[in-house]
Design a protein around this motif. Structure first.
Motif, PDB file in Angstrom:
ATOM      1  N   ARG A  55       0.656  -1.113  -0.095  1.00 34.71           N
ATOM      2  CA  ARG A  55       0.016  -0.144  -0.145  1.00 34.71           C
ATOM      3  C   ARG A  55       0.919   1.126   0.012  1.00 34.71           C
ATOM      4  N   GLU A  56       1.906   1.231   0.769  1.00 34.57           N
ATOM      5  CA  GLU A  56       3.007   2.451   1.029  1.00 34.57           C
ATOM      6  C   GLU A  56       3.503   2.752  -0.468  1.00 34.57           C
ATOM      7  N   ASN A  57       3.780   1.663  -1.195  1.00 36.95           N
ATOM      8  CA  ASN A  57       4.757   1.809  -2.327  1.00 36.95           C
ATOM      9  C   ASN A  57       3.897   1.505  -3.689  1.00 36.95           C
ATOM     10  N   LEU A  58       2.439   1.912  -3.614  1.00 41.35           N
ATOM     11  CA  LEU A  58       1.615   1.446  -4.755  1.00 41.35           C
ATOM     12  C   LEU A  58       2.077   2.270  -5.939  1.00 41.35           C
ATOM     13  N   ARG A  59       2.344   3.530  -5.953  1.00 43.83           N
ATOM     14  CA  ARG A  59       2.621   4.363  -6.914  1.00 43.83           C
ATOM     15  C   ARG A  59       3.856   3.779  -7.686  1.00 43.83           C
ATOM     16  N   ALA A  60       4.983   3.514  -6.971  1.00 43.96           N
ATOM     17  CA  ALA A  60       6.295   2.857  -7.503  1.00 43.96           C
ATOM     18  C   ALA A  60       6.083   1.426  -8.377  1.00 43.96           C
ATOM     19  N   ILE A  61       4.954   0.872  -7.587  1.00 47.78           N
ATOM     20  CA  ILE A  61       4.754  -0.365  -8.290  1.00 47.78           C
ATOM     21  C   ILE A  61       4.229  -0.223  -9.716  1.00 47.78           C
ATOM     22  N   GLU A  62       2.893   0.563  -9.396  1.00 40.98           N
ATOM     23  CA  GLU A  62       2.400   0.796 -10.749  1.00 40.98           C
ATOM     24  C   GLU A  62       3.159   1.506 -11.954  1.00 40.98           C
ATOM     25  N   GLY A  63       4.281   2.379 -11.251  1.00 41.45           N
ATOM     26  CA  GLY A  63       5.011   2.931 -12.190  1.00 41.45           C
ATOM     27  C   GLY A  63       6.137   2.059 -13.172  1.00 41.45           C
ATOM     28  N   ARG A  64       6.088   0.873 -12.528  1.00 41.01           N
ATOM     29  CA  ARG A  64       7.140  -0.102 -13.269  1.00 41.01           C
ATOM     30  C   ARG A  64       6.282  -0.938 -14.233  1.00 41.01           C
ATOM     31  N   LEU A  65       5.010  -1.000 -14.447  1.00 40.57           N
ATOM     32  CA  LEU A  65       4.371  -1.742 -15.243  1.00 40.57           C
ATOM     33  C   LEU A  65       4.492  -0.992 -16.514  1.00 40.57           C
ATOM     34  N   ASP A  66       4.284  -1.888 -17.560  1.00 42.75           N
ATOM     35  CA  ASP A  66       4.260  -1.677 -18.842  1.00 42.75           C
ATOM     36  C   ASP A  66       2.884  -0.870 -19.338  1.00 42.75           C
ATOM     37  N   SER A  67       3.069  -0.090 -20.158  1.00 36.43           N
ATOM     38  CA  SER A  67       1.760   0.652 -20.471  1.00 36.43           C
ATOM     39  C   SER A  67       0.763  -0.399 -21.193  1.00 36.43           C
TER      40      SER A  67
END
Length: 68
Positions: free
Chosen positions: A53-65
Motif C-alpha cells: 500500500r505504501e509503495n503502490l505508485r512505485a509498483i504501478e510506475g514499473r508496469l508496462d503501458s
C-alpha cells in the motif's frame, strides 16, 4: 529427494516455508493472500500488504503501458 507428507516437490518449490517481506522484513505467521509477489532479476520476492500500500505508485510506475 522425498516430499513431505501430502505434498509434492513442485509444490514445495512454489512457496517458501514462511513469507518474509523483501522491504521491511515482516514475517507472515500464516498464509497471506493479500501479499504481493514480484519476480525481479529472476528472484521471487514477497511484499507485505502494508509495504504494498505504501509503495503502490512505485509498483504501478514499473508496469508496462500495455497493462493499462
Amino acid at each position: 529427494m522425498t516430499s513431505p507428507s501430502g505434498g509434492s516437490d513442485a509444490d514445495s518449490a512454489e512457496a517458501p516455508a514462511s513469507l518474509v517481506c523483501a522491504r521491511c522484513g515482516t514475517v507472515a505467521e500464516e498464509p497471506r493472500p493479500i501479499w504481493t509477489c514480484s519476480v525481479e532479476n529472476g528472484v521471487r520476492q514477497y511484499i507485505c500488504d502494508t509495504c504494498s500500500r505504501e509503495n503502490l505508485r512505485a509498483i504501478e510506475g514499473r508496469l508496462d503501458s500495455a497493462w493499462w
